[in-house]
Design a protein around this motif. Sequence first.
Motif, PDB file in Angstrom:
ATOM      1  N   UNK A  32       0.844  -1.199   0.000  1.00  0.00           N
ATOM      2  CA  UNK A  32       0.000   0.000   0.000  1.00  0.00           C
ATOM      3  C   UNK A  32       0.881   1.252   0.000  1.00  0.00           C
ATOM      4  N   UNK A  33       2.156   1.089   0.343  1.00  0.00           N
ATOM      5  CA  UNK A  33       3.098   2.205   0.410  1.00  0.00           C
ATOM      6  C   UNK A  33       3.909   2.284  -0.889  1.00  0.00           C
ATOM      7  N   UNK A  34       3.947   3.447  -1.495  1.00  0.00           N
ATOM      8  CA  UNK A  34       4.635   3.630  -2.773  1.00  0.00           C
ATOM      9  C   UNK A  34       6.118   3.300  -2.688  1.00  0.00           C
ATOM     10  N   UNK A  35       6.772   3.666  -1.578  1.00  0.00           N
ATOM     11  CA  UNK A  35       8.202   3.391  -1.433  1.00  0.00           C
ATOM     12  C   UNK A  35       8.483   1.894  -1.457  1.00  0.00           C
ATOM     13  N   UNK A  36       7.580   1.121  -0.873  1.00  0.00           N
ATOM     14  CA  UNK A  36       7.754  -0.336  -0.870  1.00  0.00           C
ATOM     15  C   UNK A  36       7.610  -0.875  -2.293  1.00  0.00           C
ATOM     16  N   UNK A  37       6.635  -0.374  -3.023  1.00  0.00           N
ATOM     17  CA  UNK A  37       6.440  -0.807  -4.414  1.00  0.00           C
ATOM     18  C   UNK A  37       7.677  -0.484  -5.254  1.00  0.00           C
ATOM     19  N   UNK A  38       8.197   0.705  -5.064  1.00  0.00           N
ATOM     20  CA  UNK A  38       9.399   1.113  -5.792  1.00  0.00           C
ATOM     21  C   UNK A  38      10.555   0.158  -5.475  1.00  0.00           C
ATOM     22  N   UNK A  39      10.688  -0.188  -4.213  1.00  0.00           N
ATOM     23  CA  UNK A  39      11.769  -1.087  -3.804  1.00  0.00           C
ATOM     24  C   UNK A  39      11.586  -2.475  -4.407  1.00  0.00           C
ATOM     25  N   UNK A  40      10.353  -2.958  -4.455  1.00  0.00           N
ATOM     26  CA  UNK A  40      10.099  -4.286  -5.014  1.00  0.00           C
ATOM     27  C   UNK A  40      10.406  -4.331  -6.510  1.00  0.00           C
ATOM     28  N   UNK A  41      10.135  -3.248  -7.211  1.00  0.00           N
ATOM     29  CA  UNK A  41      10.535  -3.201  -8.626  1.00  0.00           C
ATOM     30  C   UNK A  41      12.051  -3.247  -8.746  1.00  0.00           C
ATOM     31  N   UNK A  42      12.737  -2.517  -7.861  1.00  0.00           N
ATOM     32  CA  UNK A  42      14.207  -2.533  -7.871  1.00  0.00           C
ATOM     33  C   UNK A  42      14.746  -3.923  -7.557  1.00  0.00           C
ATOM     34  N   UNK A  43      13.997  -4.665  -6.751  1.00  0.00           N
ATOM     35  CA  UNK A  43      14.406  -6.026  -6.374  1.00  0.00           C
ATOM     36  C   UNK A  43      13.942  -7.067  -7.387  1.00  0.00           C
ATOM     37  N   UNK A  44      13.452  -6.614  -8.552  1.00  0.00           N
ATOM     38  CA  UNK A  44      13.020  -7.496  -9.649  1.00  0.00           C
ATOM     39  C   UNK A  44      11.855  -8.395  -9.257  1.00  0.00           C
ATOM     40  N   UNK A  45      10.899  -7.835  -8.515  1.00  0.00           N
ATOM     41  CA  UNK A  45       9.759  -8.651  -8.083  1.00  0.00           C
ATOM     42  C   UNK A  45       9.013  -9.278  -9.258  1.00  0.00           C
TER      43      UNK A  45
END
Length: 397
Positions: free
Chosen positions: A74-87
């Motif tokens: 639900x948090x944008x920063x977490x989503x951004x991090x997951x994209x960086x982590x190749x989710x």
Amino acid sequence: MESDDTTSLEATNPSTNITADEIDEETAKKLRGDAIGNTMYSEVFVLNTLIQFSDLKWSEEVENNLCFLWDMTEDTDVCKYLFQASYPKLACSAIDNYTEPRFIEIVVGIFANLLCSKCEKNVTEEEIKTVLNLLSSNDPYILIQVMRFIHAASFLVDKWEFFEEEHLDRFDFILASSTNKELLAIALKALVSITEGMKIKVDILKGGLLGAVVAGYRTLRDDCEDFEVFEVRERHANVKHLISFLCNLCGYVDVLNRNELAGEVSPLLPEFTNEVALLLHCYVNEDNLLPMDDEFRFYMEGLTYIYRVLKVGYLSAVARDVYAIFAIIYNKDRANLDVVAELFCYFMAVGDLKSFQDDFENVSPDEVKEILSYLEKRNFQFEFVYIDKLRAILNEL
């Protein structure tokens, strides 16, 4: 002496409390530890959770951790991090390798949340196709998340050349046979989003899909036969999706001249018309009609487009209430008369005098003449000819 000692201590031992704005950036990072962005969520927790994708040993603890990660998105920063982590890549690999239903549901649910987030997104067609293959699942909870994913992904890709007939067949089956209302609602929404703007190939479209859409919509509305079915905003969303889907089909007919698609739709129009008649009859009640809202405006525009493109003949079940609604607006809210005028004039153009008289029977002859005279003076310019029919009716009244 006591006083002097106190003064001395205060002078040599100033307070060690500092405020947040006195902390430099480097110190702030140390205090936050491994927090993601401006959140208090841990990078280590996320990475440890994702590492389990490579060798899944399903347990209650794993499920709880994944559910917590799902909530974190639900948090944008977490989503951004997951994209960086190749989710997306990790998720698709896990989908291919494991069959645990709850795991698949959560993994796709997280993926859908990422695509709904307000951060920069990066997803490939192959990754979308991997999730699309889950449409073959019979698990309604997995399918709900797949539909959420499809709806979100539809805003990222303009043309869905990779969407195949087998995928559309699953939409057909789900809408026609499911009783899970959450699944039906999101499937209807997803179907509208991938047919809007002619995203999917016209060659795989079948007009018969309208039958499944109407069936799914009927299950959603609970077979209510009064305005209660439209009192809840979610139910308005469902009927908007019903009309939007047929508008989208008409877009293929209109822009690509796919008349064979129109021919497939035509036999199913009576079922659609029954639902439209139920909707419009609600608005014959002035309290439901005025003040006019955006939903009603959408219904009028959508229905006019559908009937005009499909060259639908006179529909007494619909026209009767359109006339009654028009009369209410003429008398009480003339500034918004344009909203209904085109549909009113369309039925006048395709009907005859007797049909018009029968369906306008609740309005006095004098008022009918006044309304038609007003329309003649306005002389609206539509994509069909109606003015000659209007004058002929006026002469007969």
